[in-house]
Design a protein around this motif. Structure first.
Motif, PDB file in Angstrom:
ATOM      1  N   THR A  24      13.601  -3.380   4.298  1.00  0.00           N
ATOM      2  CA  THR A  24      13.276  -2.878   2.966  1.00  0.00           C
ATOM      3  C   THR A  24      13.850  -3.793   1.891  1.00  0.00           C
ATOM      4  O   THR A  24      14.833  -4.498   2.118  1.00  0.00           O
ATOM      5  N   GLU A  25      13.221  -3.757   0.730  1.00  0.00           N
ATOM      6  CA  GLU A  25      13.800  -4.355  -0.463  1.00  0.00           C
ATOM      7  C   GLU A  25      14.627  -3.293  -1.184  1.00  0.00           C
ATOM      8  O   GLU A  25      14.576  -2.103  -0.842  1.00  0.00           O
ATOM      9  N   MET A  26      15.356  -3.709  -2.181  1.00  0.00           N
ATOM     10  CA  MET A  26      16.055  -2.745  -3.021  1.00  0.00           C
ATOM     11  C   MET A  26      15.022  -1.992  -3.851  1.00  0.00           C
ATOM     12  O   MET A  26      14.147  -2.607  -4.458  1.00  0.00           O
ATOM     13  N   PRO A  27      15.041  -0.655  -3.874  1.00  0.00           N
ATOM     14  CA  PRO A  27      14.076   0.089  -4.684  1.00  0.00           C
ATOM     15  C   PRO A  27      14.180  -0.275  -6.166  1.00  0.00           C
ATOM     16  O   PRO A  27      15.259  -0.552  -6.682  1.00  0.00           O
ATOM     17  N   SER A  28      13.027  -0.270  -6.839  1.00  0.00           N
ATOM     18  CA  SER A  28      13.022  -0.481  -8.290  1.00  0.00           C
ATOM     19  C   SER A  28      13.534   0.744  -9.024  1.00  0.00           C
ATOM     20  O   SER A  28      14.060   0.628 -10.129  1.00  0.00           O
ATOM     21  N   ALA A  29      13.363   1.934  -8.425  1.00  0.00           N
ATOM     22  CA  ALA A  29      13.853   3.166  -9.039  1.00  0.00           C
ATOM     23  C   ALA A  29      14.034   4.222  -7.963  1.00  0.00           C
ATOM     24  O   ALA A  29      13.291   4.258  -6.971  1.00  0.00           O
ATOM     25  N   PHE A  30      15.014   5.087  -8.170  1.00  0.00           N
ATOM     26  CA  PHE A  30      15.226   6.260  -7.332  1.00  0.00           C
ATOM     27  C   PHE A  30      14.799   7.504  -8.106  1.00  0.00           C
ATOM     28  O   PHE A  30      14.850   7.541  -9.339  1.00  0.00           O
ATOM     29  N   GLY A  31      14.399   8.546  -7.355  1.00  0.00           N
ATOM     30  CA  GLY A  31      14.017   9.800  -7.967  1.00  0.00           C
ATOM     31  C   GLY A  31      14.590  10.976  -7.207  1.00  0.00           C
ATOM     32  O   GLY A  31      15.333  10.807  -6.237  1.00  0.00           O
ATOM     33  N   PRO A  32      14.260  12.194  -7.605  1.00  0.00           N
ATOM     34  CA  PRO A  32      14.779  13.387  -6.920  1.00  0.00           C
ATOM     35  C   PRO A  32      14.204  13.518  -5.518  1.00  0.00           C
ATOM     36  O   PRO A  32      13.133  12.983  -5.213  1.00  0.00           O
ATOM     37  N   ASP A  33      14.944  14.229  -4.668  1.00  0.00           N
ATOM     38  CA  ASP A  33      14.477  14.535  -3.309  1.00  0.00           C
ATOM     39  C   ASP A  33      14.145  13.286  -2.503  1.00  0.00           C
ATOM     40  O   ASP A  33      13.203  13.263  -1.703  1.00  0.00           O
ATOM     41  N   GLY A  34      14.910  12.237  -2.707  1.00  0.00           N
ATOM     42  CA  GLY A  34      14.753  11.034  -1.903  1.00  0.00           C
ATOM     43  C   GLY A  34      13.604  10.135  -2.285  1.00  0.00           C
ATOM     44  O   GLY A  34      13.258   9.223  -1.534  1.00  0.00           O
ATOM     45  N   LEU A  35      13.009  10.338  -3.468  1.00  0.00           N
ATOM     46  CA  LEU A  35      11.909   9.480  -3.898  1.00  0.00           C
ATOM     47  C   LEU A  35      12.414   8.087  -4.251  1.00  0.00           C
ATOM     48  O   LEU A  35      13.496   7.920  -4.825  1.00  0.00           O
ATOM     49  N   MET A  36      11.616   7.078  -3.919  1.00  0.00           N
ATOM     50  CA  MET A  36      11.916   5.695  -4.265  1.00  0.00           C
ATOM     51  C   MET A  36      10.624   5.013  -4.683  1.00  0.00           C
ATOM     52  O   MET A  36       9.571   5.252  -4.080  1.00  0.00           O
ATOM     53  N   ALA A  37      10.704   4.156  -5.700  1.00  0.00           N
ATOM     54  CA  ALA A  37       9.547   3.378  -6.142  1.00  0.00           C
ATOM     55  C   ALA A  37       9.837   1.900  -5.941  1.00  0.00           C
ATOM     56  O   ALA A  37      10.934   1.424  -6.231  1.00  0.00           O
TER      57      ALA A  37
ATOM     58  N   GLY B 245      23.515  10.428  -5.303  1.00  0.00           N
ATOM     59  CA  GLY B 245      24.827   9.809  -5.433  1.00  0.00           C
ATOM     60  C   GLY B 245      25.171   8.779  -4.390  1.00  0.00           C
ATOM     61  O   GLY B 245      26.276   8.221  -4.421  1.00  0.00           O
ATOM     62  N   ASN B 246      24.278   8.497  -3.448  1.00  0.00           N
ATOM     63  CA  ASN B 246      24.561   7.424  -2.503  1.00  0.00           C
ATOM     64  C   ASN B 246      24.463   6.064  -3.195  1.00  0.00           C
ATOM     65  O   ASN B 246      23.725   5.896  -4.163  1.00  0.00           O
ATOM     66  N   ILE B 247      25.221   5.119  -2.682  1.00  0.00           N
ATOM     67  CA  ILE B 247      25.313   3.786  -3.284  1.00  0.00           C
ATOM     68  C   ILE B 247      24.613   2.790  -2.372  1.00  0.00           C
ATOM     69  O   ILE B 247      24.938   2.688  -1.182  1.00  0.00           O
ATOM     70  N   TRP B 248      23.651   2.078  -2.921  1.00  0.00           N
ATOM     71  CA  TRP B 248      22.953   1.018  -2.194  1.00  0.00           C
ATOM     72  C   TRP B 248      23.546  -0.318  -2.633  1.00  0.00           C
ATOM     73  O   TRP B 248      23.496  -0.665  -3.824  1.00  0.00           O
ATOM     74  N   VAL B 249      24.082  -1.042  -1.680  1.00  0.00           N
ATOM     75  CA  VAL B 249      24.749  -2.317  -1.957  1.00  0.00           C
ATOM     76  C   VAL B 249      24.003  -3.416  -1.214  1.00  0.00           C
ATOM     77  O   VAL B 249      23.982  -3.447   0.018  1.00  0.00           O
ATOM     78  N   GLN B 250      23.373  -4.310  -1.967  1.00  0.00           N
ATOM     79  CA  GLN B 250      22.684  -5.442  -1.341  1.00  0.00           C
ATOM     80  C   GLN B 250      23.604  -6.645  -1.306  1.00  0.00           C
ATOM     81  O   GLN B 250      24.159  -7.061  -2.325  1.00  0.00           O
TER      82      GLN B 250
END
Length: 405
Positions: free
Chosen positions: A370-383, A335-340
């Motif tokens: 860092t760049e903005m992640p292409s996708a977020f996942g569970p447990d803090g995963l980022m792609a 639920g955190n919001i990433w704002v670029q």
């Protein structure tokens, strides 16, 4: 200082009428930079022919609840699923015109999400439908949407519960009139841009508007304030529709809960900004026109129409008077919001703020971090999808530290 600076209560006016008094939280003006590298878990993507991870063109990537990553090769028209070690679990999808197949002419316009129950869903632009697959990759069914083919989404996100997806940018409906100054209606006659939810329970999607983002009058082309949203774990959404730094938090019922702001003002648009924007826009549209022309047939005719339209727009382009502060917005599974924010040079990536929905500022990653992640996942995963100097694409999966998930 990571706590809110001050808290205000004001009344907002929506396009449909007045809202009750809402909380506006003004966050710190000074950036508090975050340090420390993300934990890298694995990389996939090879230059060697014949390997399963030799990708033609990576479109969307999406995690399921188990942390498996789905990678959609929109050139090979194949979805690869890898586990949390980067090992291949399965592949599915293929070229064709049948159920569960994808047509190569429309690869760049396909969109992938994974529902909360693990079912992958691909939106097919040319058919105006969602192709739903079972978690094991077997085709399940097609779900049509009202409005038919060529309804366009820039990006989709699965909602946290049930079979539903959110369009994280305004939906563009197909035009019933010949191309004049654009292949789709711009909605300039409306006071809002619709962010929509699609429920995928039957054989036709149920559609409802979850947010009415402000639409600037006059239909400017350059520096239009973005209308972008992200889904929240409770079923609400975070979105922005202003040139100022203002992130609106909506409840699952669509009520405005609060607005998160930072006192960062948009810059006025200069002549140099206009010239740079115009050059970039014409270059992007010229490349798109050339891609269409290579398809031949009616697409070549569309390409000619677009070329004429681009020349007209270049001669009479209208600009919004400010450069919006916010460039991109995404939400994590927690639920955190990433704002670029926009960069100082317009074309580069700006700093990324991390906010919580209750109004806490966790800090800022500088553009070099860092760049903005292409996708977020569970447990803090980022792609992240990365492209090297040889144009080889690699998917890198990293994990956020616990305090920033």
């Amino acid at each position: 200082m990571r706590r809110r600076c001050r808290l205000l209560v004001v009344a907002f006016q929506a396009a449909t009428g007045p809202l009750a008094a809402q909380e506006v939280i003004e966050l710190p003006a000074q950036d508090s930079f975050l340090v420390g590298a993300f934990q890298e878990l694995y990389r996939v993507g090879s230059i060697l022919d014949g390997r399963w991870d030799t990708f033609g063109e990576i479109g969307d990537v999406a995690f399921d609840a188990a942390g498996n990553l789905h990678i959609f090769d929109t050139q090979g028209l194949r979805i690869s699923v890898v586990d949390q070690s980067g090992a291949l679990v399965r592949q599915f999808g293929r070229r064709g015109e049948g159920p569960g197949e994808f047509e190569s002419d429309f690869g760049e316009l396909l969109r992938l999400v994974v529902l909360s129950d693990g079912r992958p869903v691909v939106y097919t632009w040319n058919r105006g439908a969602f192709a739903v697959f079972r978690p094991n990759g077997e085709f399940e069914r097609m779900i049509r949407i009202p409005g038919g083919a060529r309804t366009t989404f820039m990006e989709l996100q699965a909602l946290p519960e049930g079979a539903a997806v959110l369009s994280t940018s305004p939906v563009l409906r197909p035009s019933t009139t010949p191309i004049a100054d654009g292949p789709f209606p711009t909605g300039s006659g409306q006071a809002f841009r619709a962010l929509e939810r699609f429920r995928l329970d039957g054989y036709q999607a149920a559609v409802d508007t979850v947010a009415r983002a402000w639409n600037p009058p006059g239909a400017p082309i350059g520096f239009v304030p973005p209308a972008i949203a992200g889904a929240l774990p409770d079923g609400g959404i975070a979105f922005t529709d202003s040139s100022a730094y203002a992130i609106r938090i909506l409840t699952p019922t669509g009520d405005l809960a609060r607005v998160l702001t930072r006192p960062i003002r948009p810059d006025p648009v200069s002549e140099r900004d206009r010239d740079l924007f115009m050059a970039l826009k014409l270059e992007l549209e010229r490349n798109f026109r050339e891609d269409l022309a290579r398809l031949g047939g009616t697409y070549a005719d569309i390409a000619d129409e677009m070329s004429a339209r681009n020349r007209r727009q270049a001669e009479s382009m209208e600009f919004y008077h400010e450069i919006p502060v916010v460039r991109a917005l995404k939400t994590s599974w927690e639920g955190n919001i990433w704002v670029q924010r926009r960069s100082a040079t317009l074309v580069g990536d700006g700093a990324i703020d991390i906010l919580t929905t209750d109004g806490r500022y966790l800090g800022t990653y500088p553009p070099s971090a860092t760049e903005m992640p292409s996708a977020f996942g569970p447990d803090g995963l980022m792609a992240f999808v990365e492209t090297n100097e040889l144009d080889v694409q690699t998917v890198v999966v990293r994990r956020l530290p616990p305090g920033l998930r």
